[in-house]
Design a protein around this motif. Structure first.
Motif: not given
Length: 135
Positions: A86-91, A93-104
């Motif tokens: 959320d910090m890096v993407t400034d809230f 949506f980013h597909p890599i951010g989604k992948k990271i959140k989903d994997m966690a």
């Protein structure tokens, strides 16, 4: 060396007590802000009560506590990943951010599954024995 007000770097903490206070603040923050963490703590507490009632052996306590603490640690790690994304993407949506959140989140799910298996292996035979003794 004092930091200039324009310097946004943080100094390394060198005192144990201060480090401990920061760590406890982190646990307090995740407990306060994350509903899932409160649920995990509640469920962990309930299983500890059941373990006391069923008089678990020391080796059984080790498995139960390992499962509980793994779930809590994974929930903290999941929350860290969510906050960093959320910090890096400034809230946004980013597909890599989604992948990271989903994997966690998947890591928490796997660990929770492990905890359920441990609970079933520890509690079901004892509960079954109580039922047989009652009948």
């Amino acid at each position: 060396m004092p930091m200039d007000s324009k310097d946004k770097r943080t100094a390394k903490n060198k005192h144990f007590i201060a480090s401990l206070e920061f760590a406890l603040q982190g646990i307090k923050t995740v407990f306060k802000e994350e509903r899932n963490m409160r649920t995990h703590v509640l469920m962990g507490g309930a299983t500890i009560i059941v373990g006391i009632i069923l008089r678990l052996a020391i080796s059984e306590w080790l498995w139960l506590l390992l499962a509980i603490f793994l779930v809590l640690v994974m929930e903290i790690i999941n929350t860290v990943f969510e906050n960093v994304v959320d910090m890096v993407t400034d809230f946004h949506f980013h597909p890599i951010g989604k992948k990271i959140k989903d994997m966690a989140a998947g890591a928490v799910l796997l660990t929770s599954g492990f905890a359920v298996v441990v609970g079933v292996l520890l509690f079901v035979p004892k509960i079954w024995q109580i039922i047989q003794d009652f009948l």
